[in-house]
Design a protein around this motif. Structure first.
Motif, short mmCIF file in Angstrom:
data_model
loop_
_atom_site.label_atom_id
_atom_site.label_comp_id
_atom_site.label_asym_id
_atom_site.label_seq_id
_atom_site.Cartn_x
_atom_site.Cartn_y
_atom_site.Cartn_z
N THR A 47 -30.51 7.57 21.39
CA THR A 47 -31.24 8.80 21.07
C THR A 47 -32.58 8.53 20.40
N GLY A 48 -32.68 7.49 19.60
CA GLY A 48 -33.96 7.15 18.98
C GLY A 48 -34.97 6.70 20.02
N PHE A 49 -34.51 5.86 20.95
CA PHE A 49 -35.37 5.39 22.03
C PHE A 49 -35.81 6.56 22.90
N LEU A 50 -34.85 7.44 23.25
CA LEU A 50 -35.17 8.59 24.09
C LEU A 50 -36.16 9.52 23.40
N ALA A 51 -35.95 9.75 22.11
CA ALA A 51 -36.89 10.60 21.36
C ALA A 51 -38.30 10.01 21.42
N GLY A 52 -38.40 8.69 21.32
CA GLY A 52 -39.71 8.04 21.43
C GLY A 52 -40.32 8.23 22.80
N GLN A 53 -39.49 8.21 23.84
CA GLN A 53 -39.96 8.43 25.21
C GLN A 53 -40.48 9.86 25.39
N LEU A 54 -39.78 10.81 24.77
CA LEU A 54 -40.11 12.23 24.95
C LEU A 54 -41.22 12.72 24.03
N GLY A 55 -41.34 12.10 22.86
CA GLY A 55 -42.25 12.62 21.85
C GLY A 55 -41.60 13.81 21.17
N GLY A 56 -42.23 14.33 20.17
CA GLY A 56 -41.66 15.47 19.43
C GLY A 56 -40.62 15.00 18.44
N GLY A 57 -39.63 15.86 18.19
CA GLY A 57 -38.63 15.59 17.18
C GLY A 57 -37.49 14.72 17.67
N PRO A 58 -36.46 14.57 16.84
CA PRO A 58 -35.32 13.75 17.20
C PRO A 58 -34.49 14.37 18.32
N VAL A 59 -33.71 13.54 18.97
CA VAL A 59 -32.75 13.94 19.98
C VAL A 59 -31.38 13.82 19.33
#
Length: 187
Positions: A74-86
């Motif tokens: 989820t941390g990696f994905l959040a970095g991919q998406l930008g914005g807040g946490p996943v």
């Protein structure tokens, strides 16, 4: 054949047909709530199971179609998406967003379209299997059909997994539910 399906799976079949994808939904004799269970019944690699996992990102549901061969970082994905946490969705949030129960969440057939990420690790498999609205139904499709059906954004969801495909994935079960929120070991 569609008339014999459970109501949630009929909605999935209708959405598949509307997208020009043959709704070849298969009803399983036993529940296949996890990628490992589904792969065992279908005789396919765990990594070719397209798990439908629901998260929350920036206050909205996020459907992540991920390979059954690994977990969503989820941390990696959040970095991919930008914005807040996943963050993982609750069972209630999954049901509200999809109209389907954890273990049977399909990539389509929801009350409204969901923002979707499609794991690039799935791209190397000629046939994927996804839940079809219940823990007892699955549907085959190609990676290209999955991306088109969901209007998904292809992204890696775990570092180093973008080019796995054909046996490059470990094939180990991730412990994540086939459709819904991540299982106890997920996310």
């Amino acid at each position: 054949m569609t008339a014999d399906l459970p109501p949630r799976s009929r909605a999935v079949a209708e959405a598949l047909a509307a997208a020009g994808i043959a709704p070849a939904i298969r009803e399983l004799p036993d529940s296949a709530r996890t990628a490992a269970e589904a792969a065992a019944v279908l005789g396919c690699p765990v990594a070719s199971i397209a798990n439908s996992l629901v998260f929350v990102h920036d206050g909205a549901p996020l459907l992540v179609m991920t390979s059954g061969g690994h977990q969503v970082d989820t941390g990696f994905l959040a970095g991919q998406l930008g914005g807040g946490p996943v963050v993982r969705a609750t069972a209630r949030q999954v049901r509200e967003a999809t109209g389907q129960a954890i273990g049977g969440v399909a990539p389509t057939g929801h009350p409204a379209p969901l923002r979707t990420v499609v794991d690039t690790a799935l791209a190397g498999f000629p046939k994927l299997w996804a839940a079809a609205g219940t823990p007892h139904t699955v549907v085959p499709m190609t990676y290209e059909e999955l991306v088109r059906l969901t209007s998904g954004t292809p992204l890696a969801v775990e570092p180093g997994t973008a080019d796995e495909g054909f046996g490059g994935a470990s094939g180990e079960a991730s412990g994540e539910a086939l459709g819904g929120a991540p299982g106890p070991a997920g996310g």
